[in-house]
Design a protein around this motif. Structure first.
Motif, PDB file in Angstrom:
ATOM      1  N   PRO A 254       0.829  -1.212   0.000  1.00  0.00           N
ATOM      2  CA  PRO A 254       0.000   0.000   0.000  1.00  0.00           C
ATOM      3  C   PRO A 254       0.861   1.258   0.000  1.00  0.00           C
ATOM      4  CG  PRO A 254      -0.798  -1.585   1.627  1.00  0.00           C
ATOM      5  CD  PRO A 254       0.513  -2.111   1.131  1.00  0.00           C
ATOM      6  N   GLY A 255       0.495   2.218  -0.840  1.00  0.00           N
ATOM      7  CA  GLY A 255       1.213   3.483  -0.892  1.00  0.00           C
ATOM      8  C   GLY A 255       2.455   3.484  -1.746  1.00  0.00           C
ATOM      9  N   ILE A 256       2.738   2.372  -2.431  1.00  0.00           N
ATOM     10  CA  ILE A 256       3.918   2.293  -3.299  1.00  0.00           C
ATOM     11  C   ILE A 256       3.470   1.882  -4.702  1.00  0.00           C
ATOM     12  CG2 ILE A 256       6.163   1.222  -3.732  1.00  0.00           C
ATOM     13  CD1 ILE A 256       6.390   0.623  -0.794  1.00  0.00           C
ATOM     14  N   VAL A 257       3.918   2.610  -5.703  1.00  0.00           N
ATOM     15  CA  VAL A 257       3.676   2.252  -7.099  1.00  0.00           C
ATOM     16  C   VAL A 257       5.005   1.845  -7.713  1.00  0.00           C
ATOM     17  CG1 VAL A 257       2.828   3.025  -9.346  1.00  0.00           C
ATOM     18  CG2 VAL A 257       1.735   3.858  -7.245  1.00  0.00           C
ATOM     19  N   ILE A 258       5.056   0.632  -8.253  1.00  0.00           N
ATOM     20  CA  ILE A 258       6.298   0.083  -8.804  1.00  0.00           C
ATOM     21  C   ILE A 258       6.341   0.276 -10.317  1.00  0.00           C
ATOM     22  CG2 ILE A 258       7.695  -1.987  -9.092  1.00  0.00           C
ATOM     23  CD1 ILE A 258       7.583  -1.090  -6.230  1.00  0.00           C
ATOM     24  N   HIS A 259       7.466   0.763 -10.821  1.00  0.00           N
ATOM     25  CA  HIS A 259       7.719   0.872 -12.260  1.00  0.00           C
ATOM     26  C   HIS A 259       8.989   0.078 -12.563  1.00  0.00           C
ATOM     27  CE1 HIS A 259       4.902   4.369 -12.611  1.00  0.00           C
ATOM     28  NE2 HIS A 259       5.289   4.536 -11.367  1.00  0.00           N
ATOM     29  N   ARG A 260       9.072  -0.462 -13.753  1.00  0.00           N
ATOM     30  CA  ARG A 260      10.234  -1.272 -14.131  1.00  0.00           C
ATOM     31  C   ARG A 260      10.945  -0.645 -15.323  1.00  0.00           C
ATOM     32  NH1 ARG A 260       6.401  -4.516 -12.039  1.00  0.00           N
ATOM     33  NH2 ARG A 260       7.130  -6.003 -10.449  1.00  0.00           N
ATOM     34  N   LEU A 261      12.262  -0.522 -15.197  1.00  0.00           N
ATOM     35  CA  LEU A 261      13.079   0.057 -16.259  1.00  0.00           C
ATOM     36  C   LEU A 261      14.181  -0.910 -16.648  1.00  0.00           C
ATOM     37  CD1 LEU A 261      13.632   3.783 -15.178  1.00  0.00           C
ATOM     38  CD2 LEU A 261      12.071   2.906 -16.914  1.00  0.00           C
ATOM     39  N   THR A 262      14.488  -0.943 -17.933  1.00  0.00           N
ATOM     40  CA  THR A 262      15.622  -1.715 -18.415  1.00  0.00           C
ATOM     41  C   THR A 262      16.916  -0.978 -18.067  1.00  0.00           C
ATOM     42  OG1 THR A 262      14.267  -2.536 -20.243  1.00  0.00           O
ATOM     43  CG2 THR A 262      16.653  -2.776 -20.459  1.00  0.00           C
ATOM     44  N   ASN A 263      17.923  -1.723 -17.647  1.00  0.00           N
ATOM     45  CA  ASN A 263      19.225  -1.140 -17.286  1.00  0.00           C
ATOM     46  C   ASN A 263      19.056  -0.002 -16.264  1.00  0.00           C
ATOM     47  OD1 ASN A 263      20.562  -2.840 -19.148  1.00  0.00           O
ATOM     48  ND2 ASN A 263      20.074  -1.419 -20.810  1.00  0.00           N
ATOM     49  N   LEU A 264      18.388  -0.324 -15.183  1.00  0.00           N
ATOM     50  CA  LEU A 264      18.018   0.684 -14.188  1.00  0.00           C
ATOM     51  C   LEU A 264      19.209   1.517 -13.740  1.00  0.00           C
ATOM     52  CD1 LEU A 264      15.917   1.869 -12.176  1.00  0.00           C
ATOM     53  CD2 LEU A 264      16.649   0.083 -10.572  1.00  0.00           C
ATOM     54  N   GLU A 265      20.340   0.878 -13.449  1.00  0.00           N
ATOM     55  CA  GLU A 265      21.467   1.610 -12.868  1.00  0.00           C
ATOM     56  C   GLU A 265      21.993   2.706 -13.784  1.00  0.00           C
ATOM     57  OE1 GLU A 265      22.489   1.404  -9.787  1.00  0.00           O
ATOM     58  OE2 GLU A 265      20.984  -0.136  -9.368  1.00  0.00           O
ATOM     59  N   SER A 266      21.807   2.560 -15.094  1.00  0.00           N
ATOM     60  CA  SER A 266      22.289   3.595 -16.013  1.00  0.00           C
ATOM     61  C   SER A 266      21.466   4.874 -15.909  1.00  0.00           C
ATOM     62  CB  SER A 266      22.268   3.082 -17.457  1.00  0.00           C
ATOM     63  OG  SER A 266      20.932   2.918 -17.927  1.00  0.00           O
ATOM     64  N   HIS A 267      20.242   4.772 -15.351  1.00  0.00           N
ATOM     65  CA  HIS A 267      19.363   5.934 -15.226  1.00  0.00           C
ATOM     66  C   HIS A 267      19.413   6.548 -13.833  1.00  0.00           C
ATOM     67  CE1 HIS A 267      17.689   4.612 -19.015  1.00  0.00           C
ATOM     68  NE2 HIS A 267      17.315   3.463 -18.493  1.00  0.00           N
ATOM     69  N   ALA A 268      20.181   5.949 -12.929  1.00  0.00           N
ATOM     70  CA  ALA A 268      20.078   6.287 -11.513  1.00  0.00           C
ATOM     71  C   ALA A 268      20.959   7.477 -11.138  1.00  0.00           C
ATOM     72  CB  ALA A 268      20.443   5.080 -10.672  1.00  0.00           C
ATOM     73  N   PHE A 269      20.463   8.228 -10.181  1.00  0.00           N
ATOM     74  CA  PHE A 269      21.194   9.338  -9.578  1.00  0.00           C
ATOM     75  C   PHE A 269      21.252   9.064  -8.076  1.00  0.00           C
ATOM     76  CE2 PHE A 269      20.954  13.631  -7.600  1.00  0.00           C
ATOM     77  CZ  PHE A 269      22.171  14.114  -8.031  1.00  0.00           C
ATOM     78  N   GLY A 270      22.159   9.727  -7.382  1.00  0.00           N
ATOM     79  CA  GLY A 270      22.254   9.546  -5.938  1.00  0.00           C
ATOM     80  C   GLY A 270      21.114  10.238  -5.215  1.00  0.00           C
ATOM     81  N   GLY A 271      21.429  10.945  -4.182  1.00  0.00           N
ATOM     82  CA  GLY A 271      20.419  11.687  -3.459  1.00  0.00           C
ATOM     83  C   GLY A 271      19.943  10.951  -2.225  1.00  0.00           C
ATOM     84  N   THR A 272      19.199  11.654  -1.398  1.00  0.00           N
ATOM     85  CA  THR A 272      18.656  11.066  -0.178  1.00  0.00           C
ATOM     86  C   THR A 272      17.172  11.421  -0.086  1.00  0.00           C
ATOM     87  OG1 THR A 272      19.397  13.035   1.031  1.00  0.00           O
ATOM     88  CG2 THR A 272      20.835  11.114   1.122  1.00  0.00           C
ATOM     89  N   PRO A 273      16.293  10.502  -0.464  1.00  0.00           N
ATOM     90  CA  PRO A 273      16.540   9.143  -0.964  1.00  0.00           C
ATOM     91  C   PRO A 273      17.059   9.167  -2.411  1.00  0.00           C
ATOM     92  CG  PRO A 273      14.310   9.387  -0.058  1.00  0.00           C
ATOM     93  CD  PRO A 273      14.852  10.754  -0.233  1.00  0.00           C
ATOM     94  N   PRO A 274      17.635   8.052  -2.856  1.00  0.00           N
ATOM     95  CA  PRO A 274      18.121   7.972  -4.245  1.00  0.00           C
ATOM     96  C   PRO A 274      16.974   8.082  -5.233  1.00  0.00           C
ATOM     97  CG  PRO A 274      18.252   5.830  -3.156  1.00  0.00           C
ATOM     98  CD  PRO A 274      17.923   6.818  -2.103  1.00  0.00           C
ATOM     99  N   ARG A 275      17.255   8.664  -6.368  1.00  0.00           N
ATOM    100  CA  ARG A 275      16.221   8.896  -7.375  1.00  0.00           C
ATOM    101  C   ARG A 275      16.827   8.819  -8.767  1.00  0.00           C
ATOM    102  NH1 ARG A 275      14.043  13.842  -4.938  1.00  0.00           N
ATOM    103  NH2 ARG A 275      14.905  12.837  -3.077  1.00  0.00           N
ATOM    104  N   LEU A 276      15.973   8.834  -9.791  1.00  0.00           N
ATOM    105  CA  LEU A 276      16.460   8.841 -11.170  1.00  0.00           C
ATOM    106  C   LEU A 276      17.038  10.213 -11.511  1.00  0.00           C
ATOM    107  CD1 LEU A 276      13.756   6.986 -13.305  1.00  0.00           C
ATOM    108  CD2 LEU A 276      15.726   6.035 -12.107  1.00  0.00           C
ATOM    109  N   LYS A 277      17.932  10.235 -12.486  1.00  0.00           N
ATOM    110  CA  LYS A 277      18.410  11.502 -13.030  1.00  0.00           C
ATOM    111  C   LYS A 277      17.218  12.284 -13.579  1.00  0.00           C
ATOM    112  CE  LYS A 277      22.684   9.202 -14.423  1.00  0.00           C
ATOM    113  NZ  LYS A 277      23.414   8.609 -15.557  1.00  0.00           N
ATOM    114  N   LEU A 278      17.278  13.613 -13.489  1.00  0.00           N
ATOM    115  CA  LEU A 278      16.160  14.441 -13.939  1.00  0.00           C
ATOM    116  C   LEU A 278      15.793  14.161 -15.391  1.00  0.00           C
ATOM    117  CD1 LEU A 278      16.839  17.976 -12.394  1.00  0.00           C
ATOM    118  CD2 LEU A 278      14.953  16.430 -11.871  1.00  0.00           C
ATOM    119  N   GLU A 279      16.811  14.105 -16.261  1.00  0.00           N
ATOM    120  CA  GLU A 279      16.544  13.884 -17.681  1.00  0.00           C
ATOM    121  C   GLU A 279      15.926  12.504 -17.917  1.00  0.00           C
ATOM    122  OE1 GLU A 279      20.438  16.324 -17.494  1.00  0.00           O
ATOM    123  OE2 GLU A 279      19.439  14.720 -16.354  1.00  0.00           O
ATOM    124  N   ASP A 280      16.484  11.492 -17.264  1.00  0.00           N
ATOM    125  CA  ASP A 280      15.987  10.130 -17.442  1.00  0.00           C
ATOM    126  C   ASP A 280      14.581   9.990 -16.886  1.00  0.00           C
ATOM    127  OD1 ASP A 280      18.969  10.127 -17.440  1.00  0.00           O
ATOM    128  OD2 ASP A 280      18.679   8.017 -17.919  1.00  0.00           O
TER     129      ASP A 280
END
Length: 310
Positions: free
Chosen positions: A100-126
């Motif tokens: 409950p309260g979480i929506v899951i999305h799936r991406l191919t090659n997830l780590e290539s789109h990832a950015f750091g942050g607290t909490p971690p998040r995707l890069k703005l462009e990606d």
């Protein structure tokens, strides 16, 4: 760093035994949020705690879509504010149980789109391109790009680079052309959209395009000109998050005023061309009629709101 949210593995690594964990929960020093995810109080979770709980539950995961940007302080303080579900992205190959309260999305090659942050998040462009991939319409896809254009470190070049990480993006060629337009300063996608979705689809008279004119300030090119009826249509392809919705609203109002007054220059934006082309065609037709066009606009489809009768 995690706003009081901990995983079972972190507690065990910190020396908390099973009996101690149970005792801490009985004493309300910890509360279970999701399977194997705890928070160090019993009150409501704030947005950042919900985001951390979602990311840690789905780990490895990154905040995605509308959750990739934290709500503004004034939003959180608004009476009756109900936070949206937390959206997170995981790798395409994984399957996890929804919570409950979480929506899951799936991406191919997830780590290539990832950015750091607290909490971690995707890069703005990606993140913008991933949302454009899921967008239901062209105007929604453009709005996703408007969310990031002009932000710090986001440039047409960085969007082009991010596009290379999405080989299977929906509308990929079309979005690539929009990014090209941003880089060159041209409005070719908007111009083609006006031609096909507004002018031709609704039977407006053919216009001249990119008409050169010499003015006191130098040479200019008019995007669309109906010379016989003295109407110029200028297409404004500017994108930007802060003004996106306001621009759409203000441009609608301005177009209605033009249609009523017969003023000779109409400035259209993405919303008018890709969001409400039928409404736009009707307004442009009214201006043309007021300036001598003898024709009538035609409906582009069975559910087009344009009526052929005056």
């Amino acid at each position: 760093m995690q706003d009081g949210v901990l995983t079972h593995a972190q507690l065990v690594a910190g020396g908390v035994a099973r009996a101690e964990l149970a005792r801490m929960q009985r004493r309300k020093e910890l509360r279970r949020v999701h399977p194997r995810i705890y928070v160090d109080h019993t009150g409501p979770l704030n947005w950042h705690q919900r985001a951390w709980a979602a990311v840690l539950y789905a780990d490895p995961a990154y905040l995605y879509g509308p959750s990739a940007e934290s709500p503004r302080t004034e939003q959180l303080a608004r009476p009756g504010f109900v936070p949206d579900p937390i959206h997170v992205a995981i790798d395409q190959t994984r399957r996890i149980k929804a919570q409950p309260g979480i929506v899951i999305h799936r991406l191919t090659n997830l780590e290539s789109h990832a950015f750091g942050g607290t909490p971690p998040r995707l890069k703005l462009e990606d993140n913008a391109l991933a949302m454009a991939h899921e967008a239901r319409s062209e105007i929604d896809a453009v709005a996703c790009l408007a969310q990031v254009v002009g932000r710090s470190y986001v440039t047409p070049a960085s969007l082009q680079t991010a596009l290379g990480r999405f080989p299977s993006l929906r509308r990929r060629a079309w979005i690539a052309t929009i990014i090209d337009d941003l880089e060159s300063g041209s409005h070719s996608v908007l111009e083609h959209g006006y031609l096909t979705k507004v002018e031709r689809a609704h039977g407006l008279p053919p216009a001249e395009r990119q008409v050169p004119r010499t003015t006191p300030s130098g040479n200019q090119f008019r995007d669309v000109e109906y010379a016989a009826y003295g109407l110029v249509v200028e297409l404004d392809g500017a994108l930007g998050h802060d003004a996106w919705r306001d621009q759409a609203r203000d441009a609608d109002r301005a177009l209605d005023d033009l249609a009523a007054s017969g003023t000779v220059t109409a400035r259209l934006r993405w919303h008018q061309v890709f969001g409400t082309p039928c409404r736009t065609a009707h307004a442009v037709a009214r201006i043309l009629t007021s300036r001598g066009w003898p024709g009538d606009p035609r409906p582009c489809s069975g559910d087009c709101p344009i009526a052929t009768d005056p």
